[in-house]
Design a protein around this motif. Sequence first.
Motif, short mmCIF file in Angstrom:
data_model
loop_
_atom_site.label_atom_id
_atom_site.label_comp_id
_atom_site.label_asym_id
_atom_site.label_seq_id
_atom_site.Cartn_x
_atom_site.Cartn_y
_atom_site.Cartn_z
N ALA A 113 0.85 -1.18 0.00
CA ALA A 113 0.00 0.00 0.00
C ALA A 113 0.89 1.25 0.00
CB ALA A 113 -0.92 0.00 1.22
N ASP A 114 0.26 2.42 0.05
CA ASP A 114 1.05 3.66 0.02
C ASP A 114 1.99 3.77 1.22
OD1 ASP A 114 -0.32 4.26 -2.23
OD2 ASP A 114 -1.61 5.78 -1.35
N ILE A 115 1.55 3.24 2.36
CA ILE A 115 2.35 3.34 3.59
C ILE A 115 2.62 1.95 4.13
CG2 ILE A 115 2.43 4.24 5.95
CD1 ILE A 115 0.54 6.46 5.08
N TRP A 116 3.88 1.64 4.30
CA TRP A 116 4.30 0.39 4.93
C TRP A 116 5.60 0.67 5.65
CZ3 TRP A 116 8.70 -0.35 1.96
CH2 TRP A 116 8.65 0.15 0.66
N THR A 117 5.95 -0.19 6.58
CA THR A 117 7.05 0.10 7.50
C THR A 117 8.19 -0.90 7.35
OG1 THR A 117 6.18 -1.29 9.29
CG2 THR A 117 5.35 1.00 9.13
N ASP A 118 9.35 -0.51 7.86
CA ASP A 118 10.49 -1.42 7.89
C ASP A 118 10.18 -2.65 8.75
OD1 ASP A 118 11.93 0.24 6.24
OD2 ASP A 118 13.08 1.17 7.86
N ASP A 119 9.41 -2.45 9.82
CA ASP A 119 9.04 -3.57 10.67
C ASP A 119 8.20 -4.59 9.90
OD1 ASP A 119 10.37 -2.57 12.86
OD2 ASP A 119 8.60 -1.64 13.76
N GLN A 120 7.30 -4.09 9.04
CA GLN A 120 6.51 -5.01 8.22
C GLN A 120 7.41 -5.79 7.26
OE1 GLN A 120 3.60 -1.97 6.85
NE2 GLN A 120 2.08 -3.59 7.16
N LEU A 121 8.36 -5.09 6.66
CA LEU A 121 9.27 -5.77 5.73
C LEU A 121 10.04 -6.89 6.43
CD1 LEU A 121 10.71 -2.70 3.78
CD2 LEU A 121 8.91 -4.25 3.04
N LEU A 127 8.56 -14.42 7.57
CA LEU A 127 7.51 -15.38 7.20
C LEU A 127 7.79 -16.03 5.84
CD1 LEU A 127 4.33 -13.39 8.33
CD2 LEU A 127 5.40 -15.36 9.47
N ASP A 128 8.98 -15.77 5.30
CA ASP A 128 9.41 -16.34 4.02
C ASP A 128 8.65 -15.76 2.82
OD1 ASP A 128 11.07 -17.97 2.43
OD2 ASP A 128 9.56 -19.56 2.36
N ILE A 129 8.19 -14.51 2.96
CA ILE A 129 7.63 -13.83 1.80
C ILE A 129 8.77 -13.42 0.88
CG2 ILE A 129 6.46 -11.73 1.01
CD1 ILE A 129 4.57 -13.77 2.14
N GLN A 130 8.68 -13.80 -0.38
CA GLN A 130 9.75 -13.52 -1.33
C GLN A 130 9.38 -12.47 -2.37
OE1 GLN A 130 10.97 -17.30 -2.98
NE2 GLN A 130 11.10 -18.25 -0.97
N ALA A 161 17.44 -5.38 -1.86
CA ALA A 161 18.54 -5.62 -0.92
C ALA A 161 18.07 -6.40 0.31
CB ALA A 161 19.16 -4.29 -0.49
N LEU A 162 16.79 -6.26 0.64
CA LEU A 162 16.22 -7.00 1.77
C LEU A 162 15.86 -8.43 1.40
CD1 LEU A 162 13.92 -4.25 3.32
CD2 LEU A 162 16.02 -5.18 4.31
N GLY A 163 16.00 -8.76 0.13
CA GLY A 163 15.75 -10.13 -0.30
C GLY A 163 14.46 -10.35 -1.06
N PHE A 164 13.75 -9.27 -1.39
CA PHE A 164 12.48 -9.40 -2.11
C PHE A 164 12.68 -9.39 -3.62
CE2 PHE A 164 11.05 -7.36 1.91
CZ PHE A 164 10.13 -8.30 2.31
N LYS A 165 11.86 -10.15 -4.31
CA LYS A 165 11.71 -10.03 -5.75
C LYS A 165 10.63 -8.97 -5.97
CE LYS A 165 12.54 -14.99 -6.41
NZ LYS A 165 11.91 -16.26 -6.84
N VAL A 166 10.96 -7.92 -6.69
CA VAL A 166 10.08 -6.75 -6.78
C VAL A 166 9.40 -6.68 -8.14
CG1 VAL A 166 9.86 -4.27 -6.47
CG2 VAL A 166 11.63 -5.53 -5.21
N THR A 167 8.09 -6.78 -8.14
CA THR A 167 7.28 -6.57 -9.33
C THR A 167 6.78 -5.14 -9.31
OG1 THR A 167 6.59 -8.87 -9.60
CG2 THR A 167 5.10 -7.19 -10.46
#
Length: 219
Positions: A113-121, A127-130, A161-167
């Motif tokens: 969403a428009d607002i999300w936090t480093d803690d969420q990331l 939780l193994d979200i990729q 850099a945090l390990g996510f595949k970004v679409t």
Amino acid sequence: MRPKLQLALDNLDLQSALSAVQQASQYIDVIEVGTILCLAEGMNAVRTIRTLYPKHIVLADVRVVKAGAVIAKMVFDAGADWVSVVSEASAETVEAATKEARARGRDVQIELADIWTDDQLKLWRGLDIQQVIYHPASEVSDLQADKWTTKNLDTIHKLHALGFKVTVTGGMTVSDISKFKDVPVYAFISGRAIAKANNPAEAAQAFQVAITDTFGVNA
């Protein structure tokens, strides 16, 4: 890695969606059964797309916010490879959807969403979200030429850099692709630029040419 091309089908009926994907399928890597289409046609849309295009990745863009395990099971039973979960969903919902996905060898995309936090990331990585889906803030018009600012591109680098595949998504056009040179994009989402084109095949091919020109053949 060479970015994938994802076609978003947000049609109100399955017939018109199939018309677009049939023409463009040879140039598409991921077929997204969009939120609107899922609401209009239910899991029948996912089943039909999976049956007709067994070699494509199929995303059910249901944007899970609650009942993560139940909804994930529904879309995976219908043949989806990926399911979308909104970033506003609770940790319990994300975890439930992810467990269902991993048990089946499938995957989850978090739509930011428009607002999300480093803690969420950090939580999602735990939780193994990729995969995450990133788009400019909602106040930025899809038609705004400079929506892919340095700040937005830097955010993609941070997520990677945090390990996510970004679409990436947000009114993507062929001319946008070159802005992402040296940016670690996993997939580009295009909706109306392909689906509403006079010739969806030519439109999708143009995206693939731009991806090759920007990232190379074997990136």
